[in-house]
Design an enzyme around this catalytic site. Sequence first.
Site, PDB file in Angstrom:
ATOM      1  CG  ASN A 299      -4.145   3.058   0.719  1.00 31.12           C
ATOM      2  OD1 ASN A 299      -3.247   2.866  -0.838  1.00 31.12           O
ATOM      3  ND2 ASN A 299      -4.332   1.769   1.292  1.00 31.12           N
TER       4      ASN A 299
ATOM      5  NE  ARG B 190      -1.869   8.731  -9.783  1.00 29.55           N
ATOM      6  CZ  ARG B 190      -1.896   8.611  -8.602  1.00 29.55           C
ATOM      7  NH1 ARG B 190      -1.216   8.770  -7.550  1.00 29.55           N
ATOM      8  NH2 ARG B 190      -2.657   6.874  -8.595  1.00 29.55           N
TER       9      ARG B 190
ATOM     10  NE  ARG C  42     -30.160  15.618  25.389  1.00 32.52           N
ATOM     11  CZ  ARG C  42     -31.393  14.599  25.417  1.00 32.52           C
ATOM     12  NH1 ARG C  42     -31.980  13.694  24.347  1.00 32.52           N
ATOM     13  NH2 ARG C  42     -32.100  15.687  26.177  1.00 32.52           N
TER      14      ARG C  42
ATOM     15  CD  GLU D  66       6.657  -6.904  -1.961  1.00 34.23           C
ATOM     16  OE1 GLU D  66       6.433  -8.305  -1.262  1.00 34.23           O
ATOM     17  OE2 GLU D  66       6.251  -6.183  -1.516  1.00 34.23           O
TER      18      GLU D  66
ATOM     19  CB  ALA E 234      -0.942   0.237   1.138  1.00 40.05           C
TER      20      ALA E 234
ATOM     21  CD1 TRP F 222     -33.768  13.184  21.251  1.00 37.35           C
ATOM     22  CD2 TRP F 222     -31.522  13.791  21.119  1.00 37.35           C
ATOM     23  NE1 TRP F 222     -33.470  14.648  20.979  1.00 37.35           N
ATOM     24  CE2 TRP F 222     -32.177  15.259  21.029  1.00 37.35           C
ATOM     25  CE3 TRP F 222     -30.266  14.148  19.907  1.00 37.35           C
ATOM     26  CZ2 TRP F 222     -32.179  15.956  21.498  1.00 37.35           C
ATOM     27  CZ3 TRP F 222     -29.569  15.759  20.731  1.00 37.35           C
ATOM     28  CH2 TRP F 222     -30.209  16.608  20.986  1.00 37.35           C
TER      29      TRP F 222
ATOM     30  CG  ASP G 284       1.440  -1.890   8.372  1.00 39.23           C
ATOM     31  OD1 ASP G 284       0.233  -0.592   8.335  1.00 39.23           O
ATOM     32  OD2 ASP G 284       0.702  -2.895   8.316  1.00 39.23           O
TER      33      ASP G 284
ATOM     34  CB  CYS H 292      -8.717  -5.154   5.664  1.00 44.95           C
ATOM     35  SG  CYS H 292      -7.307  -3.712   6.318  1.00 44.95           S
TER      36      CYS H 292
ATOM     37  CB  VAL I 197      15.972  -4.115   0.507  1.00 41.45           C
ATOM     38  CG1 VAL I 197      17.593  -3.225   0.885  1.00 41.45           C
ATOM     39  CG2 VAL I 197      15.731  -3.348  -0.765  1.00 41.45           C
TER      40      VAL I 197
END
Length: 465
Positions: free
Chosen positions: A318, A31, A455, A44, A20, A447, A296, A54, A91
């Site tokens: 992300n 970009r 409250r 990777e 991520a 409510w 993480d 997740c 790595v």
Amino acid sequence: MSMSRTERGPERLVVIGGDAAGMSAASQARRMKGPDELEIVAFERGHFASFSACGIPYWVGGEVTERDQLIARTPEEHRARGIDLRMRTEVTEIDVGGQRVRARDVESGGESWTSYDKLVIATGARPIRPDMPGAEAPGVHGVQTLDDGQALLDTLARTRGRRAVVVGAGYIGVEMAEALINRDYEVTVVNRGREPMSTLDPDMGRLVHEAMEGLGITMVNDAEVTKILTGDDGRARAVLTEDAEYPADVVVLGIGVRPETALARAAGLPLGTHGGLLTDLAMRVRGHENIWAGGDCVEVLDLVSGQERHVALGTHANKHGQVIGTNAGGGYATFPGVVGTAVSRVCDLEIARTGLREKDARRVGLQFESVTIEATSRAGYYPGASPMTVKMLAERRTGRLLGVQIVGREGAGKRVDIAAVALTAGMTVDRMTALDLGYAPPFSPVWDPVLVAARKASKAVRQRT
């Protein structure tokens, strides 16, 4: 006479970690700058990149039917966008002074150095494996990556017995217990805490405990695992505590995760009290102008307590990647911090929290009022209304919202977002009572339960003052 950057070719951005944070950073940097200005190389060590960790419990449990549904973008798609993503490449060393990294091909064992102008560390986290006999035995699984999930599914397919023990009852442990129930396993959860879900206060965790037992899960609380017993074949066969032995054909570790920062530590980069990398608001590693870190493997600022903490969630990873990619690409962005929002589910029971628990508030020296209310998800007369418990903490004297926990059925979990926004805005519980929330009988009572809790908390603060 030294060459200019243009004469030497494009700058090189090296990314360690292809999930991520790492690939969000690489994609955003691309970009910002094209290949003629910025070369991007990403490493990777696993078989998969840009996947949803997740979603693994739901894949293991069969609700997500195909592994590839959890992959947001394939390596081929990244390469087509001008990112040199090198899979199955780990790595093994960061040479900060020489601005280079050493990488090893996992299949061949061959090693080579790659220089960088800018570096992104997105090494993620690793499942905690208890330091005890049998923890590394076949049949014992941590679940953090798609490789881990596939290994667990392979074990489930080979295993004849139908007994599973989950060690730990945090988010991963609870979700994996449900996944194994869905696979028709007999599930025991061994938890060293008073109640499951230590991210909740024990009184709220008790509600989760009751729901899990209602599913047929055997809950063993206040129990420390001392050993994983193995059979003649070397495979796990039981989990041992000080008081009992629990037979197991498969063992899943749901104890939590730690930042994967061995590389960073060896390179002399700054780590926090939780073992995560320390960064500034731009996600730049402190003291290093050309190194960023996210996901993480970092610690983040808790906006409520004012302290650093480790939060392993894809949402933050992300966002970190977007910030890092923008900055590495020559722009400007910051990540201000978190309030600690998380939501989960055990079958139809929704579990949510944000902000501080009681013990968190005490640890940082905050005095508070705590209130708990019971309400319904919809107008009481509308079909499908279900009970919901909301616990709210407010700072004594000021009335500042400190934290909210919600446990209930449909419509409970995402209500925590109201509290997350209020925490981020620094609202008081009194101010919250006037929030203009949407109302119609199919969605909430007149409510909303969060406002009912606000409250009650406001009244408690006024009475104390």
